[in-house]
Every structure is written in C-alpha cells, then in structure tokens.
Design a protein around this motif. Structure first.
Motif, mmCIF file in Angstrom:
data_model
loop_
_atom_site.group_PDB
_atom_site.id
_atom_site.type_symbol
_atom_site.label_atom_id
_atom_site.label_comp_id
_atom_site.label_asym_id
_atom_site.label_seq_id
_atom_site.Cartn_x
_atom_site.Cartn_y
_atom_site.Cartn_z
ATOM 1 N N VAL A 87 0.837 -1.209 0.000
ATOM 2 C CA VAL A 87 0.000 0.000 0.000
ATOM 3 C C VAL A 87 0.866 1.251 0.000
ATOM 4 C CG1 VAL A 87 -1.664 1.336 1.341
ATOM 5 C CG2 VAL A 87 -1.951 -1.123 1.108
ATOM 6 N N LEU A 88 1.909 1.268 0.824
ATOM 7 C CA LEU A 88 2.791 2.427 0.885
ATOM 8 C C LEU A 88 3.490 2.676 -0.454
ATOM 9 C CD1 LEU A 88 4.419 2.051 4.421
ATOM 10 C CD2 LEU A 88 2.770 3.778 3.683
ATOM 11 N N VAL A 89 3.961 1.599 -1.080
ATOM 12 C CA VAL A 89 4.615 1.736 -2.387
ATOM 13 C C VAL A 89 3.620 2.254 -3.419
ATOM 14 C CG1 VAL A 89 5.710 0.484 -4.290
ATOM 15 C CG2 VAL A 89 6.343 -0.017 -1.921
ATOM 16 N N PHE A 90 2.408 1.674 -3.418
ATOM 17 C CA PHE A 90 1.389 2.093 -4.391
ATOM 18 C C PHE A 90 1.034 3.565 -4.235
ATOM 19 C CE2 PHE A 90 -3.200 2.847 -5.009
ATOM 20 C CZ PHE A 90 -3.240 2.743 -6.396
ATOM 21 N N VAL A 91 0.805 4.009 -3.007
ATOM 22 C CA VAL A 91 0.438 5.410 -2.770
ATOM 23 C C VAL A 91 1.585 6.337 -3.160
ATOM 24 C CG1 VAL A 91 -0.122 7.113 -0.984
ATOM 25 C CG2 VAL A 91 -1.256 4.888 -0.997
ATOM 26 N N SER A 92 2.800 5.970 -2.800
ATOM 27 C CA SER A 92 3.958 6.798 -3.141
ATOM 28 C C SER A 92 4.128 6.917 -4.651
ATOM 29 C CB SER A 92 5.226 6.210 -2.516
ATOM 30 O OG SER A 92 5.112 6.136 -1.106
ATOM 31 N N VAL A 93 4.029 5.776 -5.345
ATOM 32 C CA VAL A 93 4.148 5.779 -6.804
ATOM 33 C C VAL A 93 3.001 6.563 -7.434
ATOM 34 C CG1 VAL A 93 4.090 4.314 -8.865
ATOM 35 C CG2 VAL A 93 5.458 3.641 -6.896
ATOM 36 N N SER A 94 1.792 6.435 -6.887
ATOM 37 C CA SER A 94 0.629 7.144 -7.430
ATOM 38 C C SER A 94 0.805 8.652 -7.320
ATOM 39 C CB SER A 94 -0.642 6.712 -6.690
ATOM 40 O OG SER A 94 -0.871 5.338 -6.845
ATOM 41 N N ILE A 95 1.209 9.121 -6.153
ATOM 42 C CA ILE A 95 1.394 10.557 -5.953
ATOM 43 C C ILE A 95 2.487 11.089 -6.876
ATOM 44 C CG2 ILE A 95 2.156 12.297 -4.279
ATOM 45 C CD1 ILE A 95 0.784 10.657 -2.116
ATOM 46 N N TYR A 96 3.587 10.342 -6.995
ATOM 47 C CA TYR A 96 4.668 10.764 -7.884
ATOM 48 C C TYR A 96 4.198 10.780 -9.342
ATOM 49 C CZ TYR A 96 9.034 10.711 -10.503
ATOM 50 O OH TYR A 96 10.028 10.988 -11.395
ATOM 51 N N SER A 97 3.442 9.751 -9.756
ATOM 52 C CA SER A 97 2.961 9.668 -11.136
ATOM 53 C C SER A 97 2.026 10.821 -11.459
ATOM 54 C CB SER A 97 2.253 8.329 -11.370
ATOM 55 O OG SER A 97 3.137 7.243 -11.166
ATOM 56 N N LEU A 98 1.140 11.160 -10.535
ATOM 57 C CA LEU A 98 0.228 12.287 -10.753
ATOM 58 C C LEU A 98 0.989 13.595 -10.883
ATOM 59 C CD1 LEU A 98 -2.666 11.371 -8.288
ATOM 60 C CD2 LEU A 98 -2.855 11.562 -10.770
ATOM 61 N N PRO A 147 7.891 1.553 -16.216
ATOM 62 C CA PRO A 147 8.274 0.548 -15.201
ATOM 63 C C PRO A 147 7.781 0.921 -13.803
ATOM 64 C CG PRO A 147 10.115 0.973 -16.676
ATOM 65 C CD PRO A 147 9.052 1.977 -17.029
ATOM 66 N N LEU A 148 7.812 2.210 -13.471
ATOM 67 C CA LEU A 148 7.351 2.643 -12.151
ATOM 68 C C LEU A 148 5.854 2.416 -11.999
ATOM 69 C CD1 LEU A 148 8.475 3.929 -9.566
ATOM 70 C CD2 LEU A 148 7.797 6.164 -10.481
ATOM 71 N N ALA A 149 5.109 2.687 -13.068
ATOM 72 C CA ALA A 149 3.660 2.461 -13.022
ATOM 73 C C ALA A 149 3.343 0.981 -12.867
ATOM 74 C CB ALA A 149 3.012 3.003 -14.294
ATOM 75 N N ILE A 150 4.130 0.125 -13.527
ATOM 76 C CA ILE A 150 3.933 -1.322 -13.405
ATOM 77 C C ILE A 150 4.157 -1.763 -11.957
ATOM 78 C CG2 ILE A 150 4.861 -3.567 -14.074
ATOM 79 C CD1 ILE A 150 5.435 -2.387 -16.830
ATOM 80 N N VAL A 151 5.190 -1.207 -11.312
ATOM 81 C CA VAL A 151 5.449 -1.519 -9.899
ATOM 82 C C VAL A 151 4.249 -1.121 -9.050
ATOM 83 C CG1 VAL A 151 6.861 -0.926 -7.893
ATOM 84 C CG2 VAL A 151 7.948 -1.357 -10.098
ATOM 85 N N GLY A 152 3.691 0.066 -9.313
ATOM 86 C CA GLY A 152 2.539 0.531 -8.553
ATOM 87 C C GLY A 152 1.323 -0.360 -8.730
ATOM 88 N N VAL A 153 1.036 -0.754 -9.970
ATOM 89 C CA VAL A 153 -0.119 -1.612 -10.251
ATOM 90 C C VAL A 153 0.069 -2.996 -9.638
ATOM 91 C CG1 VAL A 153 -1.448 -2.729 -12.076
ATOM 92 C CG2 VAL A 153 -0.736 -0.354 -12.339
ATOM 93 N N VAL A 154 1.268 -3.539 -9.720
ATOM 94 C CA VAL A 154 1.553 -4.854 -9.129
ATOM 95 C C VAL A 154 1.349 -4.807 -7.615
ATOM 96 C CG1 VAL A 154 3.378 -6.520 -8.630
ATOM 97 C CG2 VAL A 154 3.094 -5.644 -10.958
#
Length: 225
Positions: free
Chosen positions: A6-17, A131-138
């Motif tokens: 969850v922490l990785v997903f949220v961090s990646v999501s905020i960065y991606s946005l 690749p970062l988005a793939i990490v977030g989705v996974v």
C-alpha cells in the motif's frame, strides 16, 4: 507485505500524478452543491445517498476485529496493532484523496469509476505503462488479493460455523472437505456478484448492511439486554 504494498502504491501514485501534464483544478471547502442537487441516482456511480453508504462500507472493519483477535498469538496485543494501523490508514486515505482532488478537481471525481482511477493515475502512452507504473499496479494487485484472502477466510469460517460448528477447530478429513466445499461456495458467490458492475449499487448494498450491523443492531441488542 500488505502494508508495504500500500505504501509503495500510494507513493508511486502521488509521484505519477505529479509528473503528468495536468493543470491543478479549482478546489473548494464545503459540500458539492452540484452533487447534492443532481447526483442522487445510480447512473453516475456516485450512489444514491451521497457516498454515506460508501463511508459506512469501511466500517466492515468492526466485523473482522474478533476474527483478527482469534488469529493473534496474544489477543491482548490487539490495541497496539490498532493504534499503529489508524494513523497509517489516515495517511494513505488523505494523501491519495487530496492529491487526486488537487489535480483532477471534484467534477472529474464525480464521474470517474474505480477502474478509471487506476487508468488516470498511471496514464498509458504509446510504449505502454512505465516501469514505475507497473510496480505501482503490481503492488496494488497484491494488496487487493491479500485483503480478499483475509475477507474470504473470515466469510468461509463464518459459513462453516453456521453449518457444522462442532468440527471447525478439529483437523479431520471431513472438516477439511467441508472447508473446501464452503470455500468453493464463497468463490461461486463472489463470481455471481461480479456481474453487478455498478459501483453505486454495490456500495449501497454493502453500506446498508454495514449500517445495520455496526450501528442499528448493536443499539437494538444493547436495549434488549
């Protein structure tokens, strides 16, 4: 593992946005008058009661507390786990919601579905996801599967306690067979419910059940007792 994902997903999501070419939308403090006047229906998947039922759907947590305690080596340590979980949940919910609201505004959020949230957070270009988005989705997928396993185990155990409580905690071939049969029944039920694609309808049903089980029923039982 679930918390880390969850922490990785949220961090990646905020960065991606923050990396998307988006112009921050106007925001405001207070209720959305447009939503109140015109979105009290199922069509836009906002739910008929302005999200109250979706808010109450999160109260299902109260229903799994006893199951979580029974799985702990020392149930008396549960308050410690709860104290640590609360600020984590608040951070995840507020950080993600505030970031999306900042970039997309409330109008976009009214029309968007759960699937489009993921798609709009990790926009796909001609080369596909980064690749970062793939990490977030996974990580998000692992989190969802972990949560689903926890809920299915609780639901399966509930049905087995209802059908044949005397063998629930006994390791025999019969109890294992019953567990397998009930598990398949739960999976079949989930598969049937998956045909209902309306987020508003599903959240309304689960929200109403949560209201009954976490608010109305305890009050009634307290008065009766």
């Amino acid at each position: 593992i679930n918390v880390l994902c969850v922490l990785v997903f949220v961090s990646v999501s905020i960065y991606s946005l923050s990396q998307l070419e988006l112009v921050p939308q106007p925001t405001q403090i207070g209720p959305n008058v447009e939503a109140i006047k015109g979105y009290l229906y199922f069509e836009n998947e906002t739910g008929p009661v302005l999200g109250i039922e979706m808010l109450y759907a999160s109260f299902h947590y109260q229903l799994v507390i006893l199951e979580m305690m029974s799985e702990m080596r020392n149930p008396a340590d549960f308050p410690k786990a709860n104290y640590w979980a609360t600020p984590f949940i608040i951070f995840v919910a507020v950080a993600m919601a505030a970031t999306r609201y900042y970039y997309y505004g409330e109008s976009e959020e009214l029309y968007i579905s759960a699937d489009r949230v993921i798609q709009s957070t990790f926009q796909i270009d001609k080369k596909g996801r980064t690749p970062l988005a793939i990490v977030g989705v996974v990580c998000f997928s692992i989190h969802i599967m972990g949560s689903a396993v926890i809920r299915s185990v609780i639901l399966t155990r509930f049905f087995q306690l209802l059908i044949h409580p005397s063998v629930v905690n006994i390791k025999t071939w019969r109890s294992r067979f019953e567990w397998l049969a009930v598990s398949l029944l739960v999976l079949a039920l989930a598969w049937v419910l998956s045909f209902f694609q309306s987020l508003g309808l599903v959240s309304t049903i689960t929200g109403i059940l949560a209201i009954i089980l976490t608010s109305i029923l305890p009050c009634v039982l307290y008065v009766v007792l």
